[in-house]
Design an enzyme around this catalytic site. Structure first.
Site, PDB file in Angstrom:
ATOM      1  N   ASP A  15      25.892  36.647  52.346  1.00 34.78           N
ATOM      2  CA  ASP A  15      26.628  36.269  51.117  1.00 34.78           C
ATOM      3  C   ASP A  15      25.728  36.245  49.882  1.00 34.78           C
ATOM      4  OD1 ASP A  15      28.731  35.840  52.926  1.00 34.78           O
ATOM      5  OD2 ASP A  15      28.213  33.726  53.147  1.00 34.78           O
ATOM      6  N   GLU A 187      38.480  37.544  49.595  1.00 37.35           N
ATOM      7  CA  GLU A 187      37.544  36.431  49.423  1.00 37.35           C
ATOM      8  C   GLU A 187      36.368  36.905  48.568  1.00 37.35           C
ATOM      9  OE1 GLU A 187      35.928  35.343  53.262  1.00 37.35           O
ATOM     10  OE2 GLU A 187      35.924  37.419  53.915  1.00 37.35           O
TER      11      GLU A 187
END
EC number: 3.2.1.37
Length: 524
Positions: A15, A187
């Site tokens: 991420d 997302e």
């Protein structure tokens, strides 16, 4: 131009959120249940990265006790405006069935090295928050939303809400601006402005082998957003034999010479198993006359195995030593603990000079007070070793060397006590809660025991020594695939870790002293 090989960060670095301030690049990655929270890295040449001071290293501002595996801190976001660094992150307290308890927080600092402010609670409607700084000075929180209703899409799209720096909180209405594309599981939204358009860069398809990056744009921040004509712009889906898989969750940065790069997560699976976890890679980005951006040279939208950057001065970073002797006043930043600080986990560098002392904690299956000190596994061809002094008086007392994924999946070469063998070494393996153990092998009551783990692809072989010279194999060859995202039951978002630990399951106050910890890899 210089070519840099992907991934740039190997092992558990998922991420990525990239930020440039002047000639300095800063990168934030998720840490989940590991402590300190959020890993921050710094570079000036985009190839060599140093880990800098963690922003969430105090138990008073980060309490992860009781957090399930792969919950905790998700998808941090770094931004900078008017001399202030902003860091957003989610703490996922629950991820069960359709429900997620996802609390979003913000901390700020005038210096990336800290000190950071106390966390400001923002909302809990979803996860993966980012902060967009618009030209007019307004700041907007961007996050995906969760819809727990069984008859609706669980990933409910992207919302905006204004953030007030003066009020240190959100203000005004919530705007839903994007439903996502047909790929689903929208997302990781990041918002950018370029040549009069607002661009939403999202992760879609889930963080498994269908993961991807998609783009949408609008003339106004509130939409409507039109999707990129060639979405997804990045994905490894369908290319089973390609070396870089699971590409997605992108973050853009403009370099000093006005080139663009996209940082994203990926994995390099072995036979379909991502033992090293999700890593960080980089792609060159090219803006075209139609106002969209693409990855030049990407065949079938696959992530390239290298990217190009200008010939920047080399950013000198000291490689960590093969042997950590624990002689310094602080633990090296490569080492992490579970859910609490090292101090709270009973780990000390001062109780015995030149050693790290680990006081016996709960079992490795616990979500509270584990006496475990670990670092990322970054290669499938490496040797890990340690020297430990330990005096167990019961089978409840254990200490040793562990290859760990989570509380349900690990391989543990341990010193303990057996009624027949006395002080002895053996292996405990846990594979999705199924426990197997080897027969205990007696070792001398006094003096250190040396433990070693040799990893070769998916094969793990433990060994032990009583003199530090002659090693004997301990137990059978074990399967490292057990320590992978794809193998574990439930969510698997982290990666294999290797470390040292101690357990006291009778509450006798036992401890172990580790003289050194070796980590040597043949390649990456």
């Amino acid at each position: 131009m210089k070519k840099i090989k992907n991934p740039i960060l190997r092992g558990f670095y998922p991420d990525p959120s990239i930020l440039r301030v002047g000639s300095d690049y800063y990168l934030a990655t998720s840490t989940f249940e590991w402590f300190p929270g959020v890993t921050l890295l710094h570079s000036r040449d985009l190839e060599n990265w140093e880990t800098i001071e963690p922003p969430l290293s105090d138990d008073s501002v980060l309490d992860l006790r009781g957090i399930d595996t792969s919950c905790g801190i998700w998808a941090p976001n770094l931004s900078y405006s008017n001399g202030i660094y902003y860091l957003l992150y989610t703490i996922v307290y629950t991820d069960r069935s359709r429900f997620k308890d996802t609390h979003n927080f913000l901390i700020t600092a005038s210096d990336i090295h800290g000190p950071w402010s106390k966390p400001v609670y923002l909302n809990c409607s979803g996860f993966d928050p980012s902060l967009f700084h618009d030209d007019d000075g307004k700041m907007w929180l961007v996050n995906m939303t969760i819809d727990q209703r069984a008859y609706r899409k669980r990933f409910g799209g992207v919302v905006l809400q204004e953030y007030s720096h003066e009020k240190r909180g959100l203000t005004g209405p919530v705007y839903k601006v994007f439903e996502g594309t047909q790929l689903g599981k929208t997302e990781g939204p990041n918002l950018y402005k370029h040549n009069g358009f607002y661009y939403l860069l999202c992760a879609e398809g889930g963080t498994e082998f269908g993961h991807c990056c998609t783009v949408a744009r609008s003339k106004t921040i509130f939409g409507p957003y039109e999707v990129h004509p060639q979405n997804p712009i990045l994905s490894s889906k369908g290319a089973e034999n390609y070396p870089i898989q699971r590409a997605g969750h992108g973050s853009l940065v403009e370099t000093e010479d006005h080139r663009w790069l996209m940082f994203h997560l990926c994995s390099r699976p072995l036979d379909g198993y991502s033992i090293l976890g999700r890593e960080t890679a980089v792609q060159n980005i090219e803006w075209t006359n139609d106002g969209w951006f693409y990855i030049p040279g990407a065949e079938n939208k696959l992530p390239l195995t290298e990217f190009k950057v200008p010939d920047l001065p080399v950013f000198s970073v000291q490689d960590p030593p093969v042997r950590e002797d624990f002689d310094g006043p602080k633990l090296p930043r490569a080492f992490l603990t579970l859910r609490e600080s090292a101090q709270s986990c009973g780990i000390s560098l001062t109780e015995r000079k030149g050693y790290v002392r680990i006081r016996g904690g709960n079992s490795l299956c616990s979500k509270y007070r584990q006496g475990l000190l670990a670092r990322r596994l970054q290669s499938l061809h490496c040797t890990i070793g340690t020297s430990v002094e330990f005096t167990p008086r019961s089978f409840h007392h254990m200490a040793g060397l562990v290859c760990y994924y989570n509380y349900d999946n690990y391989h543990y070469a341990k010193i303990s006590y057996d009624e027949t063998a006395g002080k002895s070494v053996s292996i405990t393996s846990v594979d999705n809660r199924t426990v197997t153990e080897t027969e205990p092998v007696p070792v001398p009551e006094d003096g250190p025991v040396y433990l070693r783990a040799a990893i070769d692809g998916a094969a793990l072989q433990f060994s032990y020594s009583v003199d530090g010279e002659q090693y004997q194999k301990l137990g059978p060859v074990l399967n490292m695939r057990v320590l992978s995202d794809e193998h574990v039951d439930g969510n698997g978002f982290t990666g294999a870790m290797v470390g040292i630990c101690c357990q006291d399951l009778r509450g006798d106050g036992v401890f172990s002293d580790f003289d050194w910890f070796d980590y040597q890899q043949a390649d990456s």
